[in-house]
Design a protein around this motif. Structure first.
Motif, PDB file in Angstrom:
ATOM      1  N   GLN A  61       0.829  -1.110  -0.018  1.00  0.00           N
ATOM      2  CA  GLN A  61       0.072   0.252  -0.067  1.00  0.00           C
ATOM      3  C   GLN A  61       0.804   1.299  -0.111  1.00  0.00           C
ATOM      4  O   GLN A  61       1.933   1.248   0.730  1.00  0.00           O
ATOM      5  CB  GLN A  61      -0.836   0.022   1.075  1.00  0.00           C
ATOM      6  CG  GLN A  61      -1.955  -1.107   1.201  1.00  0.00           C
ATOM      7  CD  GLN A  61      -2.968  -1.145   2.708  1.00  0.00           C
ATOM      8  OE1 GLN A  61      -3.387  -0.245   2.731  1.00  0.00           O
ATOM      9  NE2 GLN A  61      -2.598  -2.118   3.317  1.00  0.00           N
ATOM     10  N   ALA A  98       0.816   5.673  -0.693  1.00  0.00           N
ATOM     11  CA  ALA A  98       0.245   6.920  -0.539  1.00  0.00           C
ATOM     12  C   ALA A  98       1.016   8.054  -0.820  1.00  0.00           C
ATOM     13  O   ALA A  98       1.950   8.012  -0.716  1.00  0.00           O
ATOM     14  CB  ALA A  98      -0.504   7.064   0.929  1.00  0.00           C
ATOM     15  N   ASN A  99       0.210   9.101  -1.877  1.00  0.00           N
ATOM     16  CA  ASN A  99       1.122  10.122  -2.012  1.00  0.00           C
ATOM     17  C   ASN A  99       1.118  11.119  -0.860  1.00  0.00           C
ATOM     18  O   ASN A  99       0.763  10.834   0.145  1.00  0.00           O
ATOM     19  CB  ASN A  99       0.239  10.765  -3.400  1.00  0.00           C
ATOM     20  CG  ASN A  99      -0.937  11.098  -3.219  1.00  0.00           C
ATOM     21  OD1 ASN A  99      -1.443  11.365  -1.967  1.00  0.00           O
ATOM     22  ND2 ASN A  99      -1.584  11.249  -4.258  1.00  0.00           N
ATOM     23  N   GLU A 100       1.540  12.503  -1.342  1.00  0.00           N
ATOM     24  CA  GLU A 100       1.926  13.517  -0.133  1.00  0.00           C
ATOM     25  C   GLU A 100       0.695  13.723   0.480  1.00  0.00           C
ATOM     26  O   GLU A 100       0.537  14.212   1.483  1.00  0.00           O
ATOM     27  CB  GLU A 100       2.558  14.303  -0.783  1.00  0.00           C
ATOM     28  CG  GLU A 100       3.942  14.140  -0.939  1.00  0.00           C
ATOM     29  CD  GLU A 100       4.724  15.713  -1.412  1.00  0.00           C
ATOM     30  OE1 GLU A 100       5.185  16.196  -0.569  1.00  0.00           O
ATOM     31  OE2 GLU A 100       5.109  15.846  -2.650  1.00  0.00           O
ATOM     32  N   ALA A 101      -0.548  13.887  -0.261  1.00  0.00           N
ATOM     33  CA  ALA A 101      -1.927  13.954   0.021  1.00  0.00           C
ATOM     34  C   ALA A 101      -2.640  12.697   0.765  1.00  0.00           C
ATOM     35  O   ALA A 101      -3.733  13.101   1.528  1.00  0.00           O
ATOM     36  CB  ALA A 101      -2.865  14.412  -0.931  1.00  0.00           C
ATOM     37  N   GLY A 102      -1.970  11.689   1.081  1.00  0.00           N
ATOM     38  CA  GLY A 102      -2.434  10.592   1.780  1.00  0.00           C
ATOM     39  C   GLY A 102      -3.327   9.542   0.807  1.00  0.00           C
ATOM     40  O   GLY A 102      -4.007   9.004   1.147  1.00  0.00           O
ATOM     41  N   ASN A 103      -3.604   9.948  -0.393  1.00  0.00           N
ATOM     42  CA  ASN A 103      -4.255   9.320  -1.425  1.00  0.00           C
ATOM     43  C   ASN A 103      -3.599   8.080  -1.822  1.00  0.00           C
ATOM     44  O   ASN A 103      -2.387   8.241  -2.242  1.00  0.00           O
ATOM     45  CB  ASN A 103      -4.835  10.083  -2.487  1.00  0.00           C
ATOM     46  CG  ASN A 103      -5.612  11.260  -2.174  1.00  0.00           C
ATOM     47  OD1 ASN A 103      -6.569  11.270  -1.187  1.00  0.00           O
ATOM     48  ND2 ASN A 103      -5.395  12.350  -2.609  1.00  0.00           N
ATOM     49  N   PRO A 104      -4.246   7.088  -2.127  1.00  0.00           N
ATOM     50  CA  PRO A 104      -3.683   5.731  -2.565  1.00  0.00           C
ATOM     51  C   PRO A 104      -2.930   5.885  -3.934  1.00  0.00           C
ATOM     52  O   PRO A 104      -3.818   6.529  -4.799  1.00  0.00           O
ATOM     53  CB  PRO A 104      -4.757   4.800  -2.453  1.00  0.00           C
ATOM     54  CG  PRO A 104      -5.739   5.287  -2.322  1.00  0.00           C
ATOM     55  CD  PRO A 104      -5.646   6.792  -1.578  1.00  0.00           C
ATOM     56  N   ILE A 105      -2.139   5.428  -4.341  1.00  0.00           N
ATOM     57  CA  ILE A 105      -1.445   5.361  -5.657  1.00  0.00           C
ATOM     58  C   ILE A 105      -1.117   3.809  -6.035  1.00  0.00           C
ATOM     59  O   ILE A 105      -0.885   3.154  -5.296  1.00  0.00           O
ATOM     60  CB  ILE A 105      -0.199   6.264  -5.880  1.00  0.00           C
ATOM     61  CG1 ILE A 105       0.708   5.975  -4.919  1.00  0.00           C
ATOM     62  CG2 ILE A 105      -0.707   7.643  -5.838  1.00  0.00           C
ATOM     63  CD1 ILE A 105       1.959   6.895  -5.108  1.00  0.00           C
ATOM     64  N   ASN A 106      -1.119   3.573  -7.289  1.00  0.00           N
ATOM     65  CA  ASN A 106      -0.632   2.237  -7.734  1.00  0.00           C
ATOM     66  C   ASN A 106       0.639   2.109  -7.790  1.00  0.00           C
ATOM     67  O   ASN A 106       1.451   2.916  -8.395  1.00  0.00           O
ATOM     68  CB  ASN A 106      -1.292   1.925  -9.217  1.00  0.00           C
ATOM     69  CG  ASN A 106      -2.810   1.992  -9.314  1.00  0.00           C
ATOM     70  OD1 ASN A 106      -3.510   1.429  -8.040  1.00  0.00           O
ATOM     71  ND2 ASN A 106      -3.505   2.356 -10.216  1.00  0.00           N
TER      72      ASN A 106
END
Length: 381
Positions: free
Chosen positions: A359, A361-369
């Motif tokens: 898992q 997350a990017n800097e904003a906390g959103n998941p990325i693949n």
């Protein structure tokens, strides 16, 4: 006894070049022809020098400024009794522009006659064209860059390939532990290309770069290509602007080899990431009868103290996050080292090292693949 002192200088007659014409046989290479004579036969030294290095100078297989060209390695002058001709080889290409050539002959008494010939070399620059991709193309992830170039009068080597981009070229970490050499914005990445061709007569070359070991950040990207021959003559630059797809982030296990009974063996994990990560967690799975975990530490751009726990036999959970809130910068390379001990009774084998529950997350906390790439530990006895 009659002693005769030879104080007469030799006679020198330069046949060509003349009127600044440097090529008389159509091959676009500088050539010379001259005649000479002496009242007392005994010409001992024949010399041709140029005020500029040819072929890039001695360090590149050419001739330095002021050095005798016709005695240089690779020169093939044709010298007869009373005349000489010289045609520059591909390794001894003259630089474009004004060249001041001194032709001289000296007899056995040390008498010297010299003539200076001014020539203007033009039209010998290399040609160059980017073939693929074409300007305006929207690319796929596995795109390649190819170009053709040629040089009728000289040589082009790997060092003469020049490719620049307005975005960084990222050299990717591979599972064998090697990493391709990337380039910053505006830095030459000609080293990433392979060269083929170079027939002595037609002089065509092709160059190709495959992106399997490299990546540009996604978006509109301008690429400029050009070649320089050993003499320093440059082609016209060719420029394309293309749309590069967003590259795929990956977490990978670097393959390694260890002896049975080894302690503190290093298993490296790398990130190929093209934006900053806010945090990352995953599990590394292994055969507990073969390997046991000693510790985990950071390397490179990861936070200094990753969190880890052996949640069950053969599984270590790892969390990479900076408690101060600083992101994991984009880039490629090893970021974690897992230290392990190998059982002394382990048989020789290829033990899988698999990644699960990844898992990111990017800097904003959103998941990325992110793609997970499993590895192998080769156990030897």
């Amino acid at each position: 006894m009659i002693i005769r002192h030879d104080d007469g200088r030799p006679v020198l007659n330069v046949l060509y070049p003349n009127d600044s014409v440097f090529d008389t046989d159509g091959d676009l290479r500088v050539n010379f022809a001259f005649e000479y004579s002496d009242s007392f036969p005994g010409i001992e030294i024949i010399s041709i020098t140029n005020d500029r290095a040819i072929g890039g100078g001695l360090s590149k297989g050419g001739v330095d400024a002021g050095a005798n060209i016709i005695t240089a390695l690779g020169a093939s002058p044709v010298i007869h009794q009373g005349s000489a001709t010289y045609n520059a080889s591909l390794d001894h290409e003259f630089p474009i522009g004004a060249n001041s050539v001194v032709i001289s002959v000296a007899d056995s008494a040390g008498n010297v006659t010299a003539d200076t010939v001014e020539i203007e070399v033009a039209g010998t620059e290399p040609s160059f064209e980017i073939l693929q991709p074409q300007d305006g193309d929207v690319l796929t992830p596995d795109f390649v860059i190819t170009a053709d170039f040629s040089d009728v009068a000289g040589r082009i080597t790997q060092s003469g390939l020049t490719f620049l981009a307005n975005k960084p070229l990222i050299g990717l970490l591979s599972q064998d532990g090697t990493q391709a050499e990337g380039a910053e914005v505006g830095q030459n990445f000609g080293h990433a290309f392979s060269m083929t061709g170079g027939d002595p007569d037609t002089r065509p070359h092709a160059t190709k770069m495959e992106m399997s070991s490299y990546a540009f950040p996604g978006g509109e990207t301008m690429i400029i290509g050009q070649v320089f021959d050993l003499a320093g003559n440059s082609s016209q630059a060719d420029t394309i602007t293309v749309t590069v797809p967003n590259p795929t982030h990956s977490v990978l296990v670097v393959n390694s080899t260890a002896q049975a009974g080894a302690a503190g063996h290093t298993i490296s994990l790398g990130f190929n990431s093209f934006e900053a990560f806010g945090g990352l967690q995953f599990s590394l799975n292994f055969d507990p009868s073969v390997m046991s975990l000693d510790s985990v530490s950071s390397a490179g751009r990861a936070p200094a103290s990753p969190f880890y726990e052996v949640s069950e036999a053969g599984k270590v959970d790892i969390v990479v996050v900076d408690l101060a809130g600083d992101p994991i910068p984009s880039g490629s390379g090893i970021v974690l080292n897992v230290y392990a001990s190998i059982s002394a009774t382990a048989a020789a084998q290829s033990m899988p090292l698999t990644l699960s529950d990844v898992q990111v997350a990017n800097e904003a906390g959103n998941p990325i693949n992110v793609v997970a790439r499993d590895g192998v530990l080769e156990v030897q006895r």
